[in-house]
Design a protein around this motif. Sequence first.
Motif, PDB file in Angstrom:
ATOM      1  N   GLY A  67      10.576   7.349 -11.381  1.00 25.19           N
ATOM      2  CA  GLY A  67       9.958   8.647 -11.561  1.00 25.19           C
ATOM      3  C   GLY A  67       9.946   9.460 -10.289  1.00 25.19           C
ATOM      4  N   LEU A  68       9.615  10.727 -10.451  1.00 24.50           N
ATOM      5  CA  LEU A  68       9.429  11.622  -9.316  1.00 24.50           C
ATOM      6  C   LEU A  68       8.231  12.515  -9.587  1.00 24.50           C
ATOM      7  N   VAL A  69       7.455  12.724  -8.555  1.00 25.87           N
ATOM      8  CA  VAL A  69       6.441  13.764  -8.557  1.00 25.87           C
ATOM      9  C   VAL A  69       7.025  14.965  -7.828  1.00 25.87           C
ATOM     10  N   VAL A  70       6.851  16.136  -8.397  1.00 24.66           N
ATOM     11  CA  VAL A  70       7.329  17.375  -7.780  1.00 24.66           C
ATOM     12  C   VAL A  70       6.118  18.271  -7.518  1.00 24.66           C
ATOM     13  N   VAL A  71       5.794  18.471  -6.265  1.00 23.37           N
ATOM     14  CA  VAL A  71       4.681  19.327  -5.867  1.00 23.37           C
ATOM     15  C   VAL A  71       5.242  20.706  -5.518  1.00 23.37           C
ATOM     16  N   ASN A  72       4.609  21.752  -6.016  1.00 22.64           N
ATOM     17  CA  ASN A  72       5.102  23.131  -5.859  1.00 22.64           C
ATOM     18  C   ASN A  72       6.503  23.295  -6.441  1.00 22.64           C
ATOM     19  N   PRO A  73       6.704  22.912  -7.695  1.00 26.73           N
ATOM     20  CA  PRO A  73       8.057  23.035  -8.264  1.00 26.73           C
ATOM     21  C   PRO A  73       8.514  24.488  -8.291  1.00 26.73           C
ATOM     22  N   PRO A  74       9.801  24.721  -8.058  1.00 29.29           N
ATOM     23  CA  PRO A  74      10.309  26.091  -8.158  1.00 29.29           C
ATOM     24  C   PRO A  74      10.083  26.659  -9.559  1.00 29.29           C
ATOM     25  N   ASN A  99       0.813  -1.215   0.000  1.00 28.67           N
ATOM     26  CA  ASN A  99       0.000   0.000   0.000  1.00 28.67           C
ATOM     27  C   ASN A  99       0.849   1.268   0.000  1.00 28.67           C
ATOM     28  N   GLU A 100       2.061   1.187  -0.562  1.00 32.16           N
ATOM     29  CA  GLU A 100       2.971   2.332  -0.516  1.00 32.16           C
ATOM     30  C   GLU A 100       2.383   3.559  -1.208  1.00 32.16           C
ATOM     31  N   HIS A 101       1.716   3.358  -2.346  1.00 35.76           N
ATOM     32  CA  HIS A 101       1.163   4.514  -3.054  1.00 35.76           C
ATOM     33  C   HIS A 101       0.068   5.198  -2.236  1.00 35.76           C
ATOM     34  N   GLU A 102      -0.727   4.417  -1.511  1.00 34.93           N
ATOM     35  CA  GLU A 102      -1.756   5.008  -0.653  1.00 34.93           C
ATOM     36  C   GLU A 102      -1.116   5.797   0.482  1.00 34.93           C
ATOM     37  N   ARG A 103      -0.022   5.271   1.032  1.00 41.15           N
ATOM     38  CA  ARG A 103       0.687   5.989   2.097  1.00 41.15           C
ATOM     39  C   ARG A 103       1.303   7.286   1.557  1.00 41.15           C
ATOM     40  N   LEU A 104       1.792   7.233   0.340  1.00 37.31           N
ATOM     41  CA  LEU A 104       2.344   8.439  -0.273  1.00 37.31           C
ATOM     42  C   LEU A 104       1.279   9.520  -0.419  1.00 37.31           C
ATOM     43  N   LEU A 105       0.116   9.135  -0.920  1.00 38.70           N
ATOM     44  CA  LEU A 105      -0.959  10.111  -1.089  1.00 38.70           C
ATOM     45  C   LEU A 105      -1.376  10.704   0.252  1.00 38.70           C
ATOM     46  N   SER A 106      -1.473   9.853   1.264  1.00 40.72           N
ATOM     47  CA  SER A 106      -1.827  10.340   2.589  1.00 40.72           C
ATOM     48  C   SER A 106      -0.783  11.324   3.105  1.00 40.72           C
ATOM     49  N   ALA A 107       0.493  11.017   2.873  1.00 38.02           N
ATOM     50  CA  ALA A 107       1.562  11.914   3.315  1.00 38.02           C
ATOM     51  C   ALA A 107       1.498  13.250   2.583  1.00 38.02           C
ATOM     52  N   LEU A 108       1.206  13.215   1.297  1.00 37.65           N
ATOM     53  CA  LEU A 108       1.101  14.457   0.534  1.00 37.65           C
ATOM     54  C   LEU A 108      -0.043  15.325   1.050  1.00 37.65           C
ATOM     55  N   ARG A 109      -1.148  14.698   1.385  1.00 41.49           N
ATOM     56  CA  ARG A 109      -2.270  15.462   1.941  1.00 41.49           C
ATOM     57  C   ARG A 109      -1.875  16.096   3.274  1.00 41.49           C
ATOM     58  N   ARG A 110      -1.163  15.345   4.080  1.00 41.28           N
ATOM     59  CA  ARG A 110      -0.759  15.869   5.389  1.00 41.28           C
ATOM     60  C   ARG A 110       0.225  17.022   5.232  1.00 41.28           C
ATOM     61  N   ILE A 111       1.170  16.898   4.312  1.00 36.35           N
ATOM     62  CA  ILE A 111       2.116  17.986   4.064  1.00 36.35           C
ATOM     63  C   ILE A 111       1.371  19.225   3.596  1.00 36.35           C
ATOM     64  N   ARG A 112       0.389  19.024   2.722  1.00 37.73           N
ATOM     65  CA  ARG A 112      -0.391  20.161   2.212  1.00 37.73           C
ATOM     66  C   ARG A 112      -1.104  20.887   3.342  1.00 37.73           C
ATOM     67  N   ARG A 113      -1.647  20.111   4.293  1.00 38.23           N
ATOM     68  CA  ARG A 113      -2.359  20.748   5.408  1.00 38.23           C
ATOM     69  C   ARG A 113      -1.406  21.465   6.348  1.00 38.23           C
ATOM     70  N   ARG A 114      -0.207  20.918   6.552  1.00 37.46           N
ATOM     71  CA  ARG A 114       0.678  21.441   7.587  1.00 37.46           C
ATOM     72  C   ARG A 114       1.725  22.428   7.045  1.00 37.46           C
ATOM     73  N   TRP A 115       2.092  22.282   5.770  1.00 35.93           N
ATOM     74  CA  TRP A 115       3.153  23.132   5.215  1.00 35.93           C
ATOM     75  C   TRP A 115       2.897  23.276   3.718  1.00 35.93           C
ATOM     76  N   ALA A 116       1.886  24.025   3.374  1.00 37.41           N
ATOM     77  CA  ALA A 116       1.320  24.020   2.030  1.00 37.41           C
ATOM     78  C   ALA A 116       2.290  24.492   0.954  1.00 37.41           C
ATOM     79  N   ILE A 166       1.303   3.556 -11.196  1.00 34.56           N
ATOM     80  CA  ILE A 166       1.759   4.925 -11.444  1.00 34.56           C
ATOM     81  C   ILE A 166       0.611   5.763 -12.003  1.00 34.56           C
ATOM     82  N   ASP A 167      -0.135   5.188 -12.931  1.00 36.54           N
ATOM     83  CA  ASP A 167      -1.273   5.912 -13.499  1.00 36.54           C
ATOM     84  C   ASP A 167      -2.321   6.214 -12.434  1.00 36.54           C
TER      85      ASP A 167
END
Length: 283
Positions: A238-245, A170-187, A203-204
Motif C-alpha cells: 500500500g501507499l499513503v498519499v499526503v496532500n495528493p494532487p 518500530n517502522e510504522h512509528e518512525r514513519l509517523l514521526s517522519a510525517l509529522r516532521r515533514i508537516r512541520r518543515r514543508w507542509a 496497517i489499521d
Amino acid sequence: MNYRHAYHAGNFADVVKHTLLTMVVSALKRKDKPFFALDTHAGIGSYNLEADEAQRTGEFKSGITRLLEAAAPPAALDPYLAAVRAANPAGGCTTYPGSPELVRGMLRETDRLALVELHPEDVEVLRRRYAADRRVGVHHMDGYVAVKGLLPPPERRGVVLIDPPFEVKNEHERLLSALRRIRRRWANAVTLVWYPIKGMEPIDRLYDALRTEAAAETLAVELMLRPPVDPFRLNGSGLVVVNPPWGLDRELADLLPWLTEVLAPDGGFYRLETLVSESDLRA
C-alpha cells in the motif's frame, strides 16, 4: 542494512508504487515553477533483471513483465511505461528503473532531486550513476534523518517518497514521526509512504493514527494479491498519499481496477480510501 531491493525489483509492489510516483511528478510538472523531490531510501537507482538476484526470485515476471504485455494500458500509465521503455531501447525489459531513475528522467532543468541511501555500497553506486547530473544530489544518511536535514528546500513545491525496507519492528512509528516532521518543515509537500501488507493490524493502526491527527488530506491506496490472512506472507502493498494532487483520487479510481486485473488476476483486489478529507480538516 541487509535488505537488497535487487531481489524484488519490478515486482507488483514496485509497479504500483512507481506508477503512483510518476503520476505525482507528472502533476507537479503541470505548473512551470520548479519542484524538489526527496527519495529517502533510494537504493541503487536501476536494476539488472538478468542478474542472479532478480532471476532467483523471478518476481518481476508477475510485475513489470505482465504490465508490458497487457493490452491497452490506461493513459495514466504513460509516464511510467515510457520510462521503462527508455531504459530498454532494444525492447523487452532487462533493466528496471527504480524511483531515482524514474524521477531523474522526468526532471526539467530547474527541478532538483535528492537521493538518500544508508547502505555504504549502494550510495557509492548512486554517486557514480548521477555524478554528471547537477540536478541530482546524493546523500549518505538515514532517510528519516534526511527529512530534518534536507527540508525545507528553497522550492515551495515537491514530493517526498518514503520507501523503507521494514527491517525494524518500530517502522510504522518512525514513519509517523517522519510525517509529522515533514508537516512541520514543508507542509505543502506531496508525501508518498510505501509499506508491505502481511497482516492488517499494523496497517489499521497507521490509518487510525493518520485519521486522528487529521493534519492534511490523505489517501490510502492498496493492491492485494490475496486476503491478508497469513501474517508471514507478503499479501499486498500500500501507499499513503499526503496532500495528493488535485484529481489524483479520480485517476486512481479509474486505474486501480485495471491494474488489479493485470497484476493480481487470481483473487486480487484493491482499496482506495480517503483517510482524511478536506471536510475533515475544516471540522
